[in-house]
Design an enzyme around this catalytic site. Sequence first.
Site, PDB file in Angstrom:
ATOM      1  N   ASN A  41       4.319   1.305   1.846  1.00 32.18           N
ATOM      2  CA  ASN A  41       5.537   0.915   1.446  1.00 32.18           C
ATOM      3  C   ASN A  41       6.771   2.084   1.589  1.00 32.18           C
ATOM      4  OD1 ASN A  41       4.335  -0.944  -0.387  1.00 32.18           O
ATOM      5  ND2 ASN A  41       3.774   0.240  -1.952  1.00 32.18           N
ATOM      6  N   ARG A  50     -11.893  -3.496  -1.693  1.00 29.06           N
ATOM      7  CA  ARG A  50     -11.492  -2.717  -0.706  1.00 29.06           C
ATOM      8  C   ARG A  50     -12.672  -1.977  -0.032  1.00 29.06           C
ATOM      9  NH1 ARG A  50      -7.163   1.336  -3.856  1.00 29.06           N
ATOM     10  NH2 ARG A  50      -6.262   1.504  -1.653  1.00 29.06           N
ATOM     11  N   ALA A  96       7.919   3.000  -7.306  1.00 26.87           N
ATOM     12  CA  ALA A  96       8.909   3.971  -7.636  1.00 26.87           C
ATOM     13  C   ALA A  96       8.800   5.023  -6.897  1.00 26.87           C
ATOM     14  CB  ALA A  96       8.916   4.003  -9.237  1.00 26.87           C
ATOM     15  N   GLY A  97       7.604   5.764  -6.913  1.00 30.40           N
ATOM     16  CA  GLY A  97       7.453   6.991  -6.133  1.00 30.40           C
ATOM     17  C   GLY A  97       7.590   6.717  -4.801  1.00 30.40           C
ATOM     18  N   ASP A  98       6.838   5.556  -4.166  1.00 32.30           N
ATOM     19  CA  ASP A  98       6.987   5.612  -2.639  1.00 32.30           C
ATOM     20  C   ASP A  98       8.168   5.353  -2.215  1.00 32.30           C
ATOM     21  OD1 ASP A  98       4.031   5.131  -3.439  1.00 32.30           O
ATOM     22  OD2 ASP A  98       4.221   3.068  -3.152  1.00 32.30           O
ATOM     23  N   ASN A 153      -0.375  11.421  -5.170  1.00 32.64           N
ATOM     24  CA  ASN A 153      -0.980  10.036  -5.606  1.00 32.64           C
ATOM     25  C   ASN A 153      -2.093   9.939  -6.338  1.00 32.64           C
ATOM     26  OD1 ASN A 153       0.239   7.510  -6.111  1.00 32.64           O
ATOM     27  ND2 ASN A 153       0.725   7.151  -4.176  1.00 32.64           N
ATOM     28  N   GLY A 174       0.766  -1.175  -0.020  1.00 30.87           N
ATOM     29  CA  GLY A 174      -0.153  -0.112   0.124  1.00 30.87           C
ATOM     30  C   GLY A 174       0.968   1.285   0.027  1.00 30.87           C
ATOM     31  N   GLY A 195       9.341  10.168 -13.723  1.00 32.35           N
ATOM     32  CA  GLY A 195       9.917   8.798 -14.475  1.00 32.35           C
ATOM     33  C   GLY A 195      11.224   8.946 -14.620  1.00 32.35           C
TER      34      GLY A 195
HETATM   35  P1  AMP Z   1       7.619   8.403 -10.984  1.00 33.80           P
HETATM   36  O1  AMP Z   1       6.361   8.391 -10.027  1.00 33.80           O
HETATM   37  O2  AMP Z   1       7.258   7.468 -12.184  1.00 33.80           O
HETATM   38  O3  AMP Z   1       7.868   9.735 -11.488  1.00 33.80           O
HETATM   39  O4  AMP Z   1       8.931   7.777 -10.644  1.00 33.80           O
HETATM   40  C1  AMP Z   1       9.489   8.052  -9.396  1.00 33.80           C
HETATM   41  C2  AMP Z   1      10.985   8.020  -9.386  1.00 33.80           C
HETATM   42  O5  AMP Z   1      11.268   6.763  -9.650  1.00 33.80           O
HETATM   43  C3  AMP Z   1      11.402   8.888 -10.372  1.00 33.80           C
HETATM   44  O6  AMP Z   1      11.590  10.436 -10.159  1.00 33.80           O
HETATM   45  C4  AMP Z   1      12.768   8.278 -10.528  1.00 33.80           C
HETATM   46  O7  AMP Z   1      13.696   8.663  -9.707  1.00 33.80           O
HETATM   47  C5  AMP Z   1      12.436   6.771 -10.198  1.00 33.80           C
HETATM   48  N1  AMP Z   1      12.084   6.166 -11.705  1.00 33.80           N
HETATM   49  C6  AMP Z   1      10.825   5.723 -12.236  1.00 33.80           C
HETATM   50  N2  AMP Z   1      10.937   5.296 -13.286  1.00 33.80           N
HETATM   51  C7  AMP Z   1      12.288   5.313 -13.719  1.00 33.80           C
HETATM   52  C8  AMP Z   1      13.180   5.034 -14.894  1.00 33.80           C
HETATM   53  N3  AMP Z   1      12.690   4.333 -16.214  1.00 33.80           N
HETATM   54  N4  AMP Z   1      14.400   5.010 -14.620  1.00 33.80           N
HETATM   55  C9  AMP Z   1      15.141   5.708 -13.671  1.00 33.80           C
HETATM   56  N5  AMP Z   1      14.567   5.895 -12.642  1.00 33.80           N
HETATM   57  C10 AMP Z   1      12.965   6.062 -12.444  1.00 33.80           C
END
Ligand code: AMP
Length: 296
Positions: free
Chosen positions: A32, A102, A255-257, A164, A28, A226
């Site tokens: 996370n 949920r 990734a974000g968490d 989010n 979650g 990203g």
């Molecule tokens: P996001 O929420 O998709 O913006 O991703 C959060 C963070 O995860 C980004 O700011 C990057 O630091 C890392 N991240 C996500 N996708 C990638 C990727 N394809 N390559 C490298 N870092 C990534």
Amino acid sequence: MTRIVAIGECMVEMASAGADIYRMGFAGDTMNTAWYLRRLLGEADQVDYFTAVGTDDLSDRMVTFLQDAGLGTDHIQRRRDLSVGLYTIQLQDGERSFSYWRGQSAARSLARDARALMSALTQADVAYLSGITLAILPAPDRATLLRSLGEFKAAGGQVVLDPNLRPKLWEDEDTMRRVVTEAASVSDVVLPSHEDEASWFGDAAPAATANRYASQGSALIIVKNGAGQILAWQDGNVSLHDPVTVSDVVDTTAAGDSFNAGFLACWFNGSSVAEAVQSGAGLAAQVVQSRGALVS
Ligand code: AMP
């Protein structure tokens, strides 16, 4: 010593592990981040998870999982008539698809009791929440949570928000935009992802996302993006930071968490924004190279 309370919903995760077999885990967004924070911070620091669960076996297992991860569970509320939320991950032709149950989740009632909320907050320095935390609550409880966070902030606490944005969880997109903007107005730190903000607020670039949240009064905004450059806005100063290059992205779940945890752990320890962003990006880069939300 930093005492953090993360507020939100942890769910049971059933990940497909072959024909008719599922492996059970827990995940979650806010949990996370709390999980990674616990691993990154020192022994003296405290990371609590604030939510509501049921009194059934699955709820007990979830609380045990949180405790085993080193998270404080003293303020978790128990609801006799409810249980925990659950989702499945199916793999088909290499693509993952999710199904959620949920509606009966006790976490939807986490802000029902303002006293329980304040009792958890008064023992913390930092409150961490996300747009998902707000999305799952009934409207009156959203107001209770935001009011409590406002009081916590007025008393010297720091509020950290990851917007989010998940429109499917909200009654409508306008409500999502309005409540998340209201939450930003009681937050010291906002950690949005540009892709979401572009989709639902129409921001043309990360600077637009930062400026919009800055106009709500937040002192620090980190716009994740990203594989693109991360934009940091601190009291009107803007800086751009490269993410860590990843050649083989396996799964971007959390990734974000994880970025948030890597960033905050450094930030709370007195690092500069640049160092903290590098820490967040470094952790997220590791996480996207493995499957699943919690990468040990
Ligand atoms: P996001 O929420 O998709 O913006 O991703 C959060 C963070 O995860 C980004 O700011 C990057 O630091 C890392 N991240 C996500 N996708 C990638 C990727 N394809 N390559 C490298 N870092 C990534």
